[in-house]
Design an enzyme around this catalytic site. Structure first.
Site, PDB file in Angstrom:
ATOM      1  CG  ASP A  41      -2.181   0.831   1.004  1.00  0.00           C
ATOM      2  OD1 ASP A  41      -3.252   0.212   0.796  1.00  0.00           O
ATOM      3  OD2 ASP A  41      -2.107   2.081   1.012  1.00  0.00           O
ATOM      4  CG  ASN A  89      -7.823  -4.239  -4.136  1.00  0.00           C
ATOM      5  OD1 ASN A  89      -9.007  -4.308  -4.457  1.00  0.00           O
ATOM      6  ND2 ASN A  89      -7.414  -3.579  -3.058  1.00  0.00           N
ATOM      7  CE1 TYR A 165     -12.685   3.680  -9.517  1.00  0.00           C
ATOM      8  CE2 TYR A 165     -14.806   3.117 -10.496  1.00  0.00           C
ATOM      9  CZ  TYR A 165     -13.795   2.844  -9.589  1.00  0.00           C
ATOM     10  OH  TYR A 165     -13.889   1.747  -8.768  1.00  0.00           O
ATOM     11  CE  LYS A 169     -11.355   0.563 -10.825  1.00  0.00           C
ATOM     12  NZ  LYS A 169     -10.270  -0.177 -10.154  1.00  0.00           N
ATOM     13  CB  THR A 200     -14.083   0.589   0.824  1.00  0.00           C
ATOM     14  OG1 THR A 200     -14.151   1.403  -0.359  1.00  0.00           O
ATOM     15  CG2 THR A 200     -14.451  -0.839   0.493  1.00  0.00           C
TER      16      THR A 200
HETATM   17  P1  NAI Z   1      -9.980   1.903  -0.274  1.00  0.00           P
HETATM   18  O1  NAI Z   1      -9.755   3.361  -0.461  1.00  0.00           O
HETATM   19  O2  NAI Z   1     -10.571   1.419   1.008  1.00  0.00           O
HETATM   20  O3  NAI Z   1      -8.621   1.114  -0.512  1.00  0.00           O
HETATM   21  C1  NAI Z   1      -7.713   1.431  -1.543  1.00  0.00           C
HETATM   22  C2  NAI Z   1      -6.301   1.292  -1.017  1.00  0.00           C
HETATM   23  O4  NAI Z   1      -5.396   1.510  -2.108  1.00  0.00           O
HETATM   24  C3  NAI Z   1      -5.944   2.334   0.057  1.00  0.00           C
HETATM   25  O5  NAI Z   1      -5.402   1.680   1.196  1.00  0.00           O
HETATM   26  C4  NAI Z   1      -4.923   3.245  -0.618  1.00  0.00           C
HETATM   27  O6  NAI Z   1      -3.935   3.752   0.264  1.00  0.00           O
HETATM   28  C5  NAI Z   1      -4.312   2.309  -1.653  1.00  0.00           C
HETATM   29  N1  NAI Z   1      -3.746   3.029  -2.802  1.00  0.00           N
HETATM   30  C6  NAI Z   1      -4.314   4.033  -3.503  1.00  0.00           C
HETATM   31  N2  NAI Z   1      -3.503   4.434  -4.490  1.00  0.00           N
HETATM   32  C7  NAI Z   1      -2.373   3.675  -4.406  1.00  0.00           C
HETATM   33  C8  NAI Z   1      -1.171   3.622  -5.144  1.00  0.00           C
HETATM   34  N3  NAI Z   1      -0.942   4.467  -6.172  1.00  0.00           N
HETATM   35  N4  NAI Z   1      -0.231   2.714  -4.780  1.00  0.00           N
HETATM   36  C9  NAI Z   1      -0.441   1.884  -3.728  1.00  0.00           C
HETATM   37  N5  NAI Z   1      -1.568   1.881  -3.003  1.00  0.00           N
HETATM   38  C10 NAI Z   1      -2.532   2.770  -3.322  1.00  0.00           C
HETATM   39  O7  NAI Z   1     -10.881   1.497  -1.502  1.00  0.00           O
HETATM   40  P2  NAI Z   1     -11.494   0.104  -1.997  1.00  0.00           P
HETATM   41  O8  NAI Z   1     -12.924   0.328  -2.267  1.00  0.00           O
HETATM   42  O9  NAI Z   1     -11.103  -1.017  -1.123  1.00  0.00           O
HETATM   43  O10 NAI Z   1     -10.769  -0.021  -3.406  1.00  0.00           O
HETATM   44  C11 NAI Z   1     -10.070  -1.156  -3.855  1.00  0.00           C
HETATM   45  C12 NAI Z   1     -10.369  -1.366  -5.331  1.00  0.00           C
HETATM   46  O11 NAI Z   1     -11.736  -1.673  -5.501  1.00  0.00           O
HETATM   47  C13 NAI Z   1     -10.100  -0.138  -6.210  1.00  0.00           C
HETATM   48  O12 NAI Z   1      -9.437  -0.559  -7.396  1.00  0.00           O
HETATM   49  C14 NAI Z   1     -11.489   0.367  -6.533  1.00  0.00           C
HETATM   50  O13 NAI Z   1     -11.536   1.067  -7.746  1.00  0.00           O
HETATM   51  C15 NAI Z   1     -12.253  -0.944  -6.583  1.00  0.00           C
HETATM   52  N6  NAI Z   1     -13.705  -0.843  -6.456  1.00  0.00           N
HETATM   53  C16 NAI Z   1     -14.264  -0.240  -5.352  1.00  0.00           C
HETATM   54  C17 NAI Z   1     -15.621  -0.124  -5.268  1.00  0.00           C
HETATM   55  C18 NAI Z   1     -16.286   0.559  -4.109  1.00  0.00           C
HETATM   56  O14 NAI Z   1     -17.492   0.868  -4.213  1.00  0.00           O
HETATM   57  N7  NAI Z   1     -15.594   0.785  -2.997  1.00  0.00           N
HETATM   58  C19 NAI Z   1     -16.512  -0.657  -6.321  1.00  0.00           C
HETATM   59  C20 NAI Z   1     -15.818  -1.298  -7.401  1.00  0.00           C
HETATM   60  C21 NAI Z   1     -14.468  -1.373  -7.456  1.00  0.00           C
END
Ligand code: NAI
Length: 266
Positions: A41, A89, A165, A169, A200
């Protein structure tokens, strides 16, 4: 026999964006299944805290950085001897979750700071492609396994609140579908996870409650972790796994285009 038919004990799994949300839920799940988990992360403190909780390894880097990827994979090889699953992810939206810089209504492309555009392309697209590029040789050398990317339902539908976004995707979905045949030959399954709205930190403050009020189902991150495990153990490849609330993930397929003259690969 698939690589994970007998479970994940003895395997090494790298998960990006694993300090929170979907990545953390997947890390918890795979650690509970006996995998050696590496939490990656940008947020070093949160990654360390999560790793401590799970008895996992952690590494802090930006998934958009190609050199950091190569160093990370080399480190995993040295510390753990191999790699079997990578969950690509980490991801962000065009505007930060706290929404401070976002316009209130509509999407004004010309108002998007170039910096935001570069940041989201870096995390969501480079993070998946450079990650796969760095990990595939070690997964292949470790006897095969899985490359799983978190895309989104916005990888198959239009999502007007955030067209950039949506573009990232769609890129992930196209990449995973197109990589699958080459990776299959190396004993590596390749899948995209495509959730609806997940509760999240990615969501703007209050958005989950707002969605529930509108009757839009909100998914728990643990349900997405279940889909990741299911994809890895599916024995298939090229899967686009739609995740909705309170039901098992299911495979999505695009409509074939008649008359294109190219072979359909899925
Ligand atoms: P989140 O914000 O809880 O977790 C994302 C994590 O990625 C964070 O810990 C952040 O520090 C880390 N991060 C961000 N940019 C980074 C980078 N450049 N390098 C390393 N780490 C980085 O969000 P969530 O929801 O768990 O997101 C995970 C994945 O799920 C993402 O790809 C998001 O697009 C996808 N997603 C989320 C949805 C939602 O409704 N929350 C729906 C569909 C997909």
């Amino acid at each position: 026999m698939g690589k994970f038919d007998a479970g994940f004990a003895g395997s090494v799994a790298l998960i990006t964006g694993a300090a929170s949300g979907i990545g953390l839920a997947t890390a918890r799940r795979l650690a509970a299944e006996g995998a050696t988990v590496v939490i990656a992360d940008l947020n070093e403190g949160a990654a360390k805290t999560a790793a401590q909780e799970l008895g996992a390894d952690s590494v802090a880097f930006d998934v958009a950085d190609p050199d950091a990827w190569l160093e990370t994979v080399e480190g995993i090889k040295n510390r753990h001897g191999g790699l079997h699953l990578v969950h690509l992810n980490a991801g962000i939206t065009t505007y930060r979750a706290e929404n401070s810089d976002a316009p209130r209504l509509g999407f004004d492309l010309s108002a998007v700071p170039l910096e935001n555009y570069r940041r989201i392309m870096g995390a969501n697209v480079d993070g998946v492609i450079l990650g796969a590029r760095a990990c595939i040789p070690l997964i292949a050398a470790s006897g095969g396994g899985a490359v799983i990317a978190t895309a989104s339902a916005a990888g198959a539908i239009a999502f007007p609140p955030d067209p950039i976004y949506t573009a990232t995707k769609h890129a992930v979905v196209g990449f995973i579908r197109s990589m699958a045949p080459s990776l299959e030959a190396q004993g590596i399954g390749c899948h995209a996870i495509m959730p609806g709205i997940v509760d999240t930190g990615l969501l703007a403050e209050g958005m989950a409650d707002q969605a529930r009020t509108l009757g839009i189902p909100v998914i728990a991150p643990e349900e997405i972790a279940e889909a990741v495990v299911g994809a890895a153990q599916s024995g298939k490849t090229g899967g686009l796994w739609i995740c909705l609330a309170d039901r098992p993930a299911f495979r999505y397929a695009f409509n074939p285009i008649d008359g294109l003259g190219l072979p359909e690969t899925d």
